[in-house]
Design an enzyme around this catalytic site. Sequence first.
Site, PDB file in Angstrom:
ATOM      1  N   GLU A  89      -7.839  -4.963   5.665  1.00 35.94           N
ATOM      2  CA  GLU A  89      -7.793  -4.689   4.219  1.00 35.94           C
ATOM      3  C   GLU A  89      -6.676  -5.473   3.539  1.00 35.94           C
ATOM      4  O   GLU A  89      -6.834  -5.952   2.430  1.00 35.94           O
ATOM      5  CB  GLU A  89      -7.570  -3.186   3.985  1.00 35.94           C
ATOM      6  CG  GLU A  89      -8.812  -2.380   4.285  1.00 35.94           C
ATOM      7  CD  GLU A  89      -8.564  -0.878   4.211  1.00 35.94           C
ATOM      8  OE1 GLU A  89      -7.935  -0.339   5.131  1.00 35.94           O
ATOM      9  OE2 GLU A  89      -9.004  -0.259   3.239  1.00 35.94           O
ATOM     10  N   ASN A 127       0.873  -1.172   0.000  1.00 40.98           N
ATOM     11  CA  ASN A 127       0.000   0.000   0.000  1.00 40.98           C
ATOM     12  C   ASN A 127       0.919   1.233   0.000  1.00 40.98           C
ATOM     13  O   ASN A 127       1.561   1.527   1.006  1.00 40.98           O
ATOM     14  CB  ASN A 127      -0.884  -0.035   1.255  1.00 40.98           C
ATOM     15  CG  ASN A 127      -1.886   1.086   1.281  1.00 40.98           C
ATOM     16  OD1 ASN A 127      -1.853   1.997   0.447  1.00 40.98           O
ATOM     17  ND2 ASN A 127      -2.785   1.058   2.251  1.00 40.98           N
ATOM     18  N   GLY A 145     -12.306   5.168  10.623  1.00 36.51           N
ATOM     19  CA  GLY A 145     -10.868   5.242  10.889  1.00 36.51           C
ATOM     20  C   GLY A 145     -10.430   6.674  10.688  1.00 36.51           C
ATOM     21  O   GLY A 145     -11.240   7.602  10.830  1.00 36.51           O
ATOM     22  N   ARG A 173      -2.829  -2.204  -3.332  1.00 37.79           N
ATOM     23  CA  ARG A 173      -4.039  -1.408  -3.098  1.00 37.79           C
ATOM     24  C   ARG A 173      -4.038  -0.238  -4.067  1.00 37.79           C
ATOM     25  O   ARG A 173      -3.075   0.518  -4.148  1.00 37.79           O
ATOM     26  CB  ARG A 173      -4.045  -0.894  -1.660  1.00 37.79           C
ATOM     27  CG  ARG A 173      -5.149   0.062  -1.427  1.00 37.79           C
ATOM     28  CD  ARG A 173      -5.394   0.356   0.019  1.00 37.79           C
ATOM     29  NE  ARG A 173      -6.433   1.351   0.082  1.00 37.79           N
ATOM     30  CZ  ARG A 173      -6.220   2.617   0.416  1.00 37.79           C
ATOM     31  NH1 ARG A 173      -5.035   3.016   0.789  1.00 37.79           N
ATOM     32  NH2 ARG A 173      -7.220   3.479   0.416  1.00 37.79           N
ATOM     33  N   ASN A 215     -12.701   0.641  18.446  1.00 36.85           N
ATOM     34  CA  ASN A 215     -12.123   0.948  19.766  1.00 36.85           C
ATOM     35  C   ASN A 215     -12.835   2.015  20.580  1.00 36.85           C
ATOM     36  O   ASN A 215     -12.414   2.288  21.701  1.00 36.85           O
ATOM     37  CB  ASN A 215     -10.663   1.394  19.580  1.00 36.85           C
ATOM     38  CG  ASN A 215      -9.818   0.275  19.038  1.00 36.85           C
ATOM     39  OD1 ASN A 215      -9.694  -0.776  19.653  1.00 36.85           O
ATOM     40  ND2 ASN A 215      -9.261   0.479  17.855  1.00 36.85           N
ATOM     41  N   HIS A 267     -13.041   2.699   0.146  1.00 37.04           N
ATOM     42  CA  HIS A 267     -13.036   1.758   1.279  1.00 37.04           C
ATOM     43  C   HIS A 267     -13.741   0.456   0.946  1.00 37.04           C
ATOM     44  O   HIS A 267     -14.165  -0.278   1.838  1.00 37.04           O
ATOM     45  CB  HIS A 267     -13.714   2.360   2.534  1.00 37.04           C
ATOM     46  CG  HIS A 267     -12.872   3.359   3.253  1.00 37.04           C
ATOM     47  ND1 HIS A 267     -13.405   4.455   3.888  1.00 37.04           N
ATOM     48  CD2 HIS A 267     -11.529   3.441   3.423  1.00 37.04           C
ATOM     49  CE1 HIS A 267     -12.414   5.172   4.427  1.00 37.04           C
ATOM     50  NE2 HIS A 267     -11.272   4.569   4.151  1.00 37.04           N
ATOM     51  N   HIS A 280     -17.188   2.225   8.496  1.00 40.03           N
ATOM     52  CA  HIS A 280     -15.722   2.165   8.597  1.00 40.03           C
ATOM     53  C   HIS A 280     -15.277   3.504   9.166  1.00 40.03           C
ATOM     54  O   HIS A 280     -15.248   4.515   8.463  1.00 40.03           O
ATOM     55  CB  HIS A 280     -15.123   1.907   7.198  1.00 40.03           C
ATOM     56  CG  HIS A 280     -13.624   1.934   7.169  1.00 40.03           C
ATOM     57  ND1 HIS A 280     -12.866   0.833   6.884  1.00 40.03           N
ATOM     58  CD2 HIS A 280     -12.747   2.940   7.399  1.00 40.03           C
ATOM     59  CE1 HIS A 280     -11.585   1.148   6.942  1.00 40.03           C
ATOM     60  NE2 HIS A 280     -11.481   2.432   7.234  1.00 40.03           N
ATOM     61  N   ARG A 300     -10.348  15.247   7.028  1.00 42.62           N
ATOM     62  CA  ARG A 300     -11.192  15.587   5.863  1.00 42.62           C
ATOM     63  C   ARG A 300     -12.576  16.013   6.338  1.00 42.62           C
ATOM     64  O   ARG A 300     -13.124  15.447   7.283  1.00 42.62           O
ATOM     65  CB  ARG A 300     -11.331  14.376   4.937  1.00 42.62           C
ATOM     66  CG  ARG A 300     -10.104  14.153   4.097  1.00 42.62           C
ATOM     67  CD  ARG A 300     -10.235  12.894   3.258  1.00 42.62           C
ATOM     68  NE  ARG A 300      -9.337  11.868   3.731  1.00 42.62           N
ATOM     69  CZ  ARG A 300      -9.436  10.582   3.445  1.00 42.62           C
ATOM     70  NH1 ARG A 300     -10.423  10.141   2.688  1.00 42.62           N
ATOM     71  NH2 ARG A 300      -8.569   9.708   3.905  1.00 42.62           N
ATOM     72  N   ARG A 357      -8.760   9.244  20.434  1.00 40.36           N
ATOM     73  CA  ARG A 357      -8.386   8.947  21.833  1.00 40.36           C
ATOM     74  C   ARG A 357      -8.121  10.241  22.597  1.00 40.36           C
ATOM     75  O   ARG A 357      -8.623  10.446  23.710  1.00 40.36           O
ATOM     76  CB  ARG A 357      -7.111   8.087  21.880  1.00 40.36           C
ATOM     77  CG  ARG A 357      -7.352   6.662  21.511  1.00 40.36           C
ATOM     78  CD  ARG A 357      -6.055   5.974  21.219  1.00 40.36           C
ATOM     79  NE  ARG A 357      -5.500   6.467  19.955  1.00 40.36           N
ATOM     80  CZ  ARG A 357      -4.697   5.764  19.176  1.00 40.36           C
ATOM     81  NH1 ARG A 357      -4.325   4.567  19.535  1.00 40.36           N
ATOM     82  NH2 ARG A 357      -4.248   6.248  18.039  1.00 40.36           N
ATOM     83  N   GLY A 362     -14.198   2.858  15.037  1.00 40.96           N
ATOM     84  CA  GLY A 362     -15.339   1.928  15.116  1.00 40.96           C
ATOM     85  C   GLY A 362     -15.046   0.735  15.998  1.00 40.96           C
ATOM     86  O   GLY A 362     -15.921   0.261  16.740  1.00 40.96           O
TER      87      GLY A 362
HETATM   88  P1  AMP Z   1      -7.433   3.698  11.256  1.00 37.75           P
HETATM   89  O1  AMP Z   1      -7.351   4.720  10.173  1.00 37.75           O
HETATM   90  O2  AMP Z   1      -8.463   2.658  11.021  1.00 37.75           O
HETATM   91  O3  AMP Z   1      -6.093   3.125  11.625  1.00 37.75           O
HETATM   92  O4  AMP Z   1      -7.931   4.486  12.554  1.00 37.75           O
HETATM   93  C1  AMP Z   1      -7.096   5.418  13.182  1.00 37.75           C
HETATM   94  C2  AMP Z   1      -7.860   6.185  14.212  1.00 37.75           C
HETATM   95  O5  AMP Z   1      -8.498   5.298  15.162  1.00 37.75           O
HETATM   96  C3  AMP Z   1      -6.925   7.019  15.077  1.00 37.75           C
HETATM   97  O6  AMP Z   1      -6.731   8.268  14.494  1.00 37.75           O
HETATM   98  C4  AMP Z   1      -7.673   7.148  16.372  1.00 37.75           C
HETATM   99  O7  AMP Z   1      -8.406   8.334  16.331  1.00 37.75           O
HETATM  100  C5  AMP Z   1      -8.678   6.012  16.375  1.00 37.75           C
HETATM  101  N1  AMP Z   1      -8.491   5.139  17.554  1.00 37.75           N
HETATM  102  C6  AMP Z   1      -7.602   4.150  17.701  1.00 37.75           C
HETATM  103  N2  AMP Z   1      -7.728   3.601  18.937  1.00 37.75           N
HETATM  104  C7  AMP Z   1      -8.714   4.264  19.566  1.00 37.75           C
HETATM  105  C8  AMP Z   1      -9.330   4.181  20.857  1.00 37.75           C
HETATM  106  N3  AMP Z   1      -8.938   3.295  21.775  1.00 37.75           N
HETATM  107  N4  AMP Z   1     -10.337   5.036  21.133  1.00 37.75           N
HETATM  108  C9  AMP Z   1     -10.750   5.957  20.227  1.00 37.75           C
HETATM  109  N5  AMP Z   1     -10.218   6.083  19.006  1.00 37.75           N
HETATM  110  C10 AMP Z   1      -9.218   5.258  18.670  1.00 37.75           C
END
Ligand code: AMP
Length: 406
Positions: free
Chosen positions: A386, A7, A212, A93, A336, A182, A210, A243, A286, A334
Site C-alpha cells: 500500500e 499512515n 490481513g 493514507r 502466508n 482497502h 485482501h 472485526r 499463525r 492471504g
Molecule cells: P496484515 O494486516 O496484512 O499485516 O496481516 C496481519 C495478519 O497476517 C496477522 O494478524 C496474522 O494473522 C497473519 N499472518 C502473518 N503471517 C502469517 C502466516 N505465516 N500464517 C498465517 N497467518 C499469518
Amino acid sequence: MRILVFNFGSSSIKYELFDMRDRATLATGLLERIGESESRLCHRHRNGSGEFDEIIDETSVADHRQGMDRIGAILQQTKAYQDPSDLYGIGHRLAHGGEAFREPTLIDAAVLETIRGLTPLAPLHNPVMVAGMELALAGFPGVPQVAVFDTAFHHTIPPYVYHYAVPRELYRSCHVRQYGFHGTSLHYVAKRTARFLDRPFDSLNQIVLHLGNGASAGAIRQGKSVDTSMGMTPLSGLIMGTRCGDLDPAIVFHMARLTGWSNEQIEAKLNKESGLKGICGDNDMRVIEQRAESGDEAAQLAVDMYAHRTKKYIGAYYAVLGHVDALVFTAGIGENSPLVRARSCEGLHNLGIAIDPERNSQRSDEVFEIHADGSTVKVLVVPTDEELEIAKQTVERIQAGGVGRS
Ligand code: AMP
C-alpha cells in the site's frame, strides 16, 4: 525523487521513504504506543552497502506531535534526507474520502476542511489522519502533500450495488451508502496481477481477497471496482482479526436491550473484540492455525468460519462478474496461509477454481501461481504494498498538478 508516505493510527505512525527513480525503500519505520509510558520506534534504513540497519528507540512519546519530531530527527540523523526540501512530495493514507474524493488530492486548507467534514462517516479513523496531515504540513512546509483515499478506487461501484435497502432519505440526509475500503491495496494488487499475467489491466476480471488483520474482498471488472465486501464502514464483509464482518443488524438492538450497553460500547465490541479474537480469543492466524492443529475446538471453529465466509464472497463475486480471469490472495493471511487459501477454495472446481497443493505450499516475496493445471481461473498470491502505491499516486498527482520540483 524522494517520496515520504505516512499512515497515522490512533496510537501509531507508520512511515516509509522511497526513491521513486527505482521505487526502492530508503527508510521505513513504525512508532507505536504513542501516549503510553513505553513507546517504541522501530526504524530501518539503507546503509552504504545497500543493506538495512535497524534502530529501536523505546523512549516515551507523549503525542503525535512529539512522534513526528522523533521521526523527522531519525530520518535526518540516518541521512535518509539532508533537509525536508529534499523531498519531492509526501503521501498520506486517508481512510474515508466519502463521495467528495475520487482521486488522490493535493492537500490545502480547503481540502482539509472537506475531509474534516467527513468525520461522522469515519469517526474512528479520519480525525487522527487529518491531525497527522496538519502536523506534516507544519513540519514540512513547501513540500507538496497528497491525500490518497482508501475509498477512491471504489467510486466506480454502481448505485444498485452501493445503496442499502433502507429509506432513500437516509442516503440524502446521513450519506448512508456503501463506500468500500482497502482500495489502494486492491488496486495495486490487481494491477500487479495484470502485469504478471502480461494482460492489459482493463481486460481482466478479478476477485481480489485482501486477507490481513482487516480484510476485504473486491470484484474488479475490466480494471474497475464493481463490488466490495466493506460497506459504509470497514466493519462489514469478511471475518477480520477483531472485526465481526457481516452481521444481522438486529443483533445490535438485541445487545443494547439485553446488556444496556451504549452505542460506543457496542461499537467497540464489534470492532475490537469480535472477528477471530471473539471466536477463539486470538487474532493472529499463525497462532490460531497452531492451536487448531493441536485439536483446539475454538481455534478450529475460527478457521472454519473464516474460510466459509471467504468462500461465500468468492462465489458471490463470481456471480457478479460472470467470468473470472484471476482469483488473487494478498495481505498477511492471504500471502502466508496455505491453509486458509486451500480451505477458501475447497470444492469450487465446478466454478473452474482448483488449487494445486504443492504450488500452494510455496512461500515467496514475489507473485506466484497456485492453481492446478486445468483450473480455468488463475489463482495467484500477490504481495501487496500500500505504501508504494500511495507513493506512486503521490508522484502522479504532483506531476499532473504541475507543482512538482526536480
Ligand atoms: P496484515 O494486516 O496484512 O499485516 O496481516 C496481519 C495478519 O497476517 C496477522 O494478524 C496474522 O494473522 C497473519 N499472518 C502473518 N503471517 C502469517 C502466516 N505465516 N500464517 C498465517 N497467518 C499469518
